[in-house]
Design an enzyme around this catalytic site. Sequence first.
Site, PDB file in Angstrom:
ATOM      1  N   ALA A   1      -5.560   4.539   0.451  1.00  0.00           N
ATOM      2  CA  ALA A   1      -4.924   4.865   1.727  1.00  0.00           C
ATOM      3  C   ALA A   1      -5.639   4.173   2.870  1.00  0.00           C
ATOM      4  O   ALA A   1      -6.717   3.626   2.696  1.00  0.00           O
ATOM      5  CB  ALA A   1      -4.948   6.374   1.946  1.00  0.00           C
ATOM      6  N   ASN A   2      -5.021   4.201   4.033  1.00  0.00           N
ATOM      7  CA  ASN A   2      -5.640   3.718   5.267  1.00  0.00           C
ATOM      8  C   ASN A   2      -6.196   4.899   6.039  1.00  0.00           C
ATOM      9  O   ASN A   2      -5.773   6.035   5.852  1.00  0.00           O
ATOM     10  CB  ASN A   2      -4.593   3.043   6.150  1.00  0.00           C
ATOM     11  CG  ASN A   2      -4.340   1.612   5.765  1.00  0.00           C
ATOM     12  OD1 ASN A   2      -3.962   1.323   4.642  1.00  0.00           O
ATOM     13  ND2 ASN A   2      -4.553   0.721   6.699  1.00  0.00           N
ATOM     14  N   ARG A   3      -7.081   4.614   6.958  1.00  0.00           N
ATOM     15  CA  ARG A   3      -7.572   5.613   7.897  1.00  0.00           C
ATOM     16  C   ARG A   3      -6.527   5.785   9.004  1.00  0.00           C
ATOM     17  O   ARG A   3      -6.163   4.807   9.652  1.00  0.00           O
ATOM     18  CB  ARG A   3      -8.836   5.091   8.545  1.00  0.00           C
ATOM     19  CG  ARG A   3     -10.065   5.806   8.192  1.00  0.00           C
ATOM     20  CD  ARG A   3     -11.221   5.254   8.988  1.00  0.00           C
ATOM     21  NE  ARG A   3     -12.240   4.708   8.093  1.00  0.00           N
ATOM     22  CZ  ARG A   3     -13.008   5.454   7.308  1.00  0.00           C
ATOM     23  NH1 ARG A   3     -12.894   6.765   7.308  1.00  0.00           N
ATOM     24  NH2 ARG A   3     -13.895   4.898   6.517  1.00  0.00           N
TER      25      ARG A   3
END
Length: 227
Positions: free
Chosen positions: A33-35
């Site tokens: 995932a991304n932040r």
Amino acid sequence: ERYFGLSAPLAGIRALVTSGPTHEPIDPVRFIANRSSGRQGHAIAAALARRGATTLLVSGPTVEPDPAGVEVKHIETAEEMWAACRNGLPADVAVCAAAVADWRPALAAGEKIKKAKGKAPPAIALTENPDILAGLSAAGNGRPRLVIGFAAETEKLVENATAKRLAKGCDWILANDVSPGTGTFGGLDNLVHLVSAAGVEDWPRMSKQQVAEELADRIAAELKRAS
Ligand code: CTP
Ligand code: CA
């Protein structure tokens, strides 16, 4: 502040907003995932809805509550986000604030991958995800009149954002300084520059809430000007 009836600057307008990260499964218990806190995208959806826009928010997993007066479609992966956005067309304006994972595991394992003594760590082959901002910008007949993206950069902010605007085919880019020390990542404040065909506008440091209000006012002015 709320706007009522005919005084609502976005009455009759359909808005589409993406927010939050996407989760790309490796197996049933793991993902990449991304932040992203979802704070900025959710605030934008709320600000558009308060101005009278019929607003669809397509959101990845976040702890942000569903904003009042907004239809929220919860998704997990980039492919699901893209499908929900396509289904959300036609729209007059689209704002892509999501931190979409650029890649996903090519094959998600059906069962939990087990570790074992002497067994090498799994190699995860990645494949590219659909680019939602570019896809909406190239949506042909159903293209929103105004397509807006973000560019989170840690260096060469305006230069990278200007190139991104042209590469994606969108109308505006909010260039977002996320370099360490700005405190913008996951924080309450944001530091942005509005990049359009007309040039670059530096906005003062303000809360993500204020960025949302300012952007919604700019969207209302632009749609009115161009109608
Ligand atoms: N975006 C998107 N779909 C993707 C990737 C990005 O809609 N698969 C959108 C984001 O919501 C944002 C804009 O594109 O509005 C820019 O995202 P960013 O990650 O900064 O740019 P990329 O083109 O992915 O380039 P890079 O990550 O290499 O900087
Ligand atoms: Ca990216």
